[in-house]
Enzyme design. Structure first.
Site, PDB file in Angstrom:
ATOM      1  N   GLU A  43      17.272 -14.233  46.712  1.00 54.07           N
ATOM      2  CA  GLU A  43      18.141 -15.205  47.381  1.00 54.07           C
ATOM      3  C   GLU A  43      18.190 -16.519  46.623  1.00 54.07           C
ATOM      4  OE1 GLU A  43      19.117 -18.529  50.207  1.00 54.07           O
ATOM      5  OE2 GLU A  43      17.309 -18.160  49.020  1.00 54.07           O
ATOM      6  N   GLU A  44      17.067 -16.909  46.026  1.00 49.65           N
ATOM      7  CA  GLU A  44      17.015 -18.185  45.318  1.00 49.65           C
ATOM      8  C   GLU A  44      17.832 -18.177  44.028  1.00 49.65           C
ATOM      9  OE1 GLU A  44      15.974 -20.607  46.784  1.00 49.65           O
ATOM     10  OE2 GLU A  44      14.407 -20.022  48.187  1.00 49.65           O
TER      11      GLU A  44
ATOM     12  N   HIS B 256      10.977 -26.220  48.148  1.00 49.64           N
ATOM     13  CA  HIS B 256      11.309 -26.282  46.720  1.00 49.64           C
ATOM     14  C   HIS B 256      10.634 -27.460  46.030  1.00 49.64           C
ATOM     15  CE1 HIS B 256      15.325 -23.840  47.197  1.00 49.64           C
ATOM     16  NE2 HIS B 256      14.308 -23.293  47.866  1.00 49.64           N
TER      17      HIS B 256
ATOM     18  N   HIS C 226      14.337 -13.494  53.113  1.00 51.81           N
ATOM     19  CA  HIS C 226      14.212 -13.111  51.700  1.00 51.81           C
ATOM     20  C   HIS C 226      12.767 -13.216  51.227  1.00 51.81           C
ATOM     21  CE1 HIS C 226      14.054 -17.310  50.057  1.00 51.81           C
ATOM     22  NE2 HIS C 226      14.870 -17.586  51.062  1.00 51.81           N
TER      23      HIS C 226
ATOM     24  N   ASP D 215       9.924 -21.528  53.012  1.00 56.32           N
ATOM     25  CA  ASP D 215      11.112 -20.865  52.486  1.00 56.32           C
ATOM     26  C   ASP D 215      10.681 -19.694  51.604  1.00 56.32           C
ATOM     27  OD1 ASP D 215      13.706 -20.281  51.726  1.00 56.32           O
ATOM     28  OD2 ASP D 215      13.871 -21.934  50.301  1.00 56.32           O
TER      29      ASP D 215
ATOM     30  N   ASP E 100      11.713 -13.580  47.973  1.00 57.95           N
ATOM     31  CA  ASP E 100      11.446 -14.378  46.785  1.00 57.95           C
ATOM     32  C   ASP E 100      11.234 -15.851  47.117  1.00 57.95           C
ATOM     33  OD1 ASP E 100      14.260 -14.335  47.450  1.00 57.95           O
ATOM     34  OD2 ASP E 100      14.633 -15.432  45.594  1.00 57.95           O
TER      35      ASP E 100
ATOM     36  N   ASP F 144      19.828 -15.348  60.299  1.00 60.84           N
ATOM     37  CA  ASP F 144      19.175 -15.521  59.010  1.00 60.84           C
ATOM     38  C   ASP F 144      18.368 -16.817  59.037  1.00 60.84           C
ATOM     39  OD1 ASP F 144      18.547 -14.912  56.350  1.00 60.84           O
ATOM     40  OD2 ASP F 144      20.274 -15.977  55.550  1.00 60.84           O
TER      41      ASP F 144
END
Length: 600
Positions: A260-261, A569, A191, A226, A193, A289
């Site tokens: 995705e987030e 994160h 992803h 991520d 984002d 994934d």
């Protein structure tokens, strides 16, 4: 060495269970004896799931590993297990020369610096996704993704020339590399984002969050872990294979979501529909994934490789209480806030019961721990072995694991967490409404319907004892005249637990064999032995939208905790550059292995 034997057979274009040591091209694959020198690194934790392994690591000091095939039920890494089957390292054979050429290129300093520069450029484009963003085309917050697309096209011109690139809902990207045959394609996802950077924390970053700074060891910035590293790894591998003249037999598809987030509603959901329309239901041989990282320290110098083969479900429940307002000088026995507190107390006093079904993923994980982990408590090892066939031992094992750690319990149960509460507007006014949001992660063996019924059963006595109407998920369950309790879906998302990926001969053995081959030949992992075993993910990825595309969905990344500077994160997100190169090596071998495999 014990092996689980079954005849290989094809059914619906897939291969069923075969001998665990017999890889899809076993006749050409080196034996275990020739690849016994395995490499690896430290343990890691990613969100709650990795706390499971950390708990085991710190619970007991690691026992010295016995230099025999078995001791008190503990097996050596080179010993196979009937309850935790192992697979040989798997190397490209027909494409061995391409693999060797690229291995030499990947080992060069020039390549490493160029790869780091490509990732750094991606990091410098802050493709944040926000919970409150509006639809694509209406909210300008999405416009930054156009800049990211322009960057990818500029730095990967050969990929954009040779592959068919399709945009889905403006910012979803799908790359099609057509194969020479009609066998099922392989799907790689990631992803674009990233989670937003809290402006109040920017000063805490060692290097600015969107700098892409490389300090000789770490690549710094939001998205390094991520998930932009996985995007750039995938495109670098395709670019490298194109430059070596590789022409795939099996079509390769890369799909990149962009939200995705925030659940993938605008990205992966549209991509999934497009891919199913293009390739059909169950149209892919396998999907790989991003994943909560599956390289975990077992203690005493060897590691557990645990691709995530299933995910828990997800459901946010809103519990709202409405009751008459008025002046606080003449209060009832319980205000709306008081009644809500009673409802919350009832929910927390009635947690879901842990279960460990023998056909569940976590049971398989526990068997791998019992067979191979030196730090797994000895009394639980014996109990786990008996639980394979003894029902009473299984019940005792459930109880013992629940007491071992919160992480262990979370793997076996539908969890509930009261995370948001609201109510009241003024100190001297009775609140007319109060509400709470309870987050649930639904166990693999449970369902949304079971969760809803559990809540109805728990809150019905509260409603009855205080003469409240109970409205649950659009239905009136009980009537009362003192107010009401309303239970509803807070987010609109009701995600069932995912299907469980088969872990026998076929895609699983190709994936895990490729991981073992990558680690075996890596200078980073220092010849560390590894154990293979499936595990369950507590977190959800874009794969929640891809269930119709294949039965073989894996969430797996070839990094360890020590390859993350400070996790994801959070402040100081950074990725070890050497681990980033290992990801490129792994994907190269995986594409080549799958391309020459007999998966139909």
């Amino acid at each position: 060495m014990p092996k689980a034997s079954a005849d290989a057979k094809e059914e619906g274009g897939e291969i069923s269970s075969e001998s665990p040591r017999e890889s899809p091209i076993a006749a050409c694959v080196p034996s275990l004896a020739s690849v016994r020198d395995l490499r690896f690194s430290r343990a890691l934790t990613f969100l709650c799931i990795m706390a499971l392994w950390s708990t085991l690591w710190v619970l007991n000091s690691p026992l010295r590993f016995i230099s025999r095939n078995t001791h008190n039920g503990l097996l050596l890494p080179d010993t196979n297990s009937t309850t935790c089957p192992q697979w040989d390292a798997l190397y490209p054979i027909g494409n061995a020369h391409i693999d060797a050429e690229l291995e030499a290129i990947y080992a060069s300093t020039d390549f490493k610096l160029r790869a780091i520069d490509l990732l750094a450029g991606a990091i410098r484009i802050p493709t944040e996704s926000h919970d409150n963003s509006g639809p694509v085309g209406e909210d300008p917050a999405w416009n930054i993704f156009a800049d990211f697309h322009e960057y990818l096209e500029r730095v990967f011109p050969l990929v954009y020339t040779k592959l068919n690139v399709t945009k889905i809902n403006t910012y979803g990207l799908v790359y099609h590399w057509q194969g020479s045959t009609e066998v099922k394609p392989i799907l790689l996802t990631a992803h674009q984002d990233v989670v937003p950077v809290d402006p109040t924390t920017v000063s805490q970053w060692i290097h600015p969050p969107y700098s892409g700074h490389y300090d000789g060891t770490w690549i710094w910035g939001r998205g390094t872990c991520d998930d932009k590293s996985e995007i750039i790894e995938r495109l670098i591998v395709v670019d490298s294979l194109l430059r070596r003249g590789f022409t795939p037999t099996r079509t390769l598809v890369i799909a990149l979501g962009f939200d995705e987030e925030v659940a993938g509603v605008q990205g992966a959901s549209h991509i999934a529909k497009y891919l199913e329309e293009t390739y059909g239901h169950d149209g892919f041989a396998m999907l790989v994934d991003e994943g909560p990282n599956g390289l975990v320290n077992f203690g005493d110098g060897f590691y557990f490789v645990s691709p995530k083969v299933s995910e828990k479900g997800y459901f946010d429940v809103r519990v709202e209480v409405a009751s008459p307002g008025g002046h606080s000088s003449i209060p009832p026995a319980h205000t709306s806030i008081g009644l809500l507190s009673l409802a919350i107390s009832a929910i927390e006093a009635n947690p879901h019961s842990p279960e460990l079904p023998r056909n569940g993923t976590h049971f398989s994980t526990i068997q791998c721990l019992a067979d191979y982990s030196p730090s797994f408590p000895e009394e639980l090892r014996n109990l786990a072995h008996r639980a394979v066939s003894d029902d009473r031992a299984l019940v005792r094992l459930e109880d013992a694991l629940s007491e071992l750690s919160p992480a262990m319990r979370a793997m076996m149960v539908t969890t509930q967490a009261v995370n948001v509460i609201k109510g009241g507007v003024k100190a001297n006014a009775l609140p007319e409404r109060a509400s709470a949001v309870v987050n649930h992660r639904i166990a693999e063996h449970s369902s949304v319907a079971k969760l809803q019924q559990h809540l109805i059963d728990v809150l019905s006595p509260v409603a009855a004892s205080h003469e409240l109407t109970l409205r649950a998920f659009g239905r009136v369950m009980k009537t009362g005249d003192s107010g009401e309790i309303i239970i509803s879906n807070n987010s609109g998302i009701a995600l069932e637990p995912s299907p469980v990926t088969p872990v026998g001969y076929g895609p699983y053995s190709i994936l895990t064999g490729t991981i073992k081959a990558t680690i075996t030949t890596s200078k980073l992992y220092n010849d560390t032995p590894i154990i293979l075993g499936p595990s369950l993910s507590l977190a959800n990825t874009d794969t929640v939208w891809y269930w119709n595309l294949t039965k073989h969905i894996f969430r797996s990344s070839l990094v360890t905790e020590s390859d993350y500077y400070n996790g994801v994160h959070t402040v100081n997100e950074a990725l070890r550059a050497d681990a980033y190169i290992e990801g490129i090596r792994f994907l190269t071998k995986l594409i080549l292995n799958v391309d020459e495999s007999p998966l139909s």
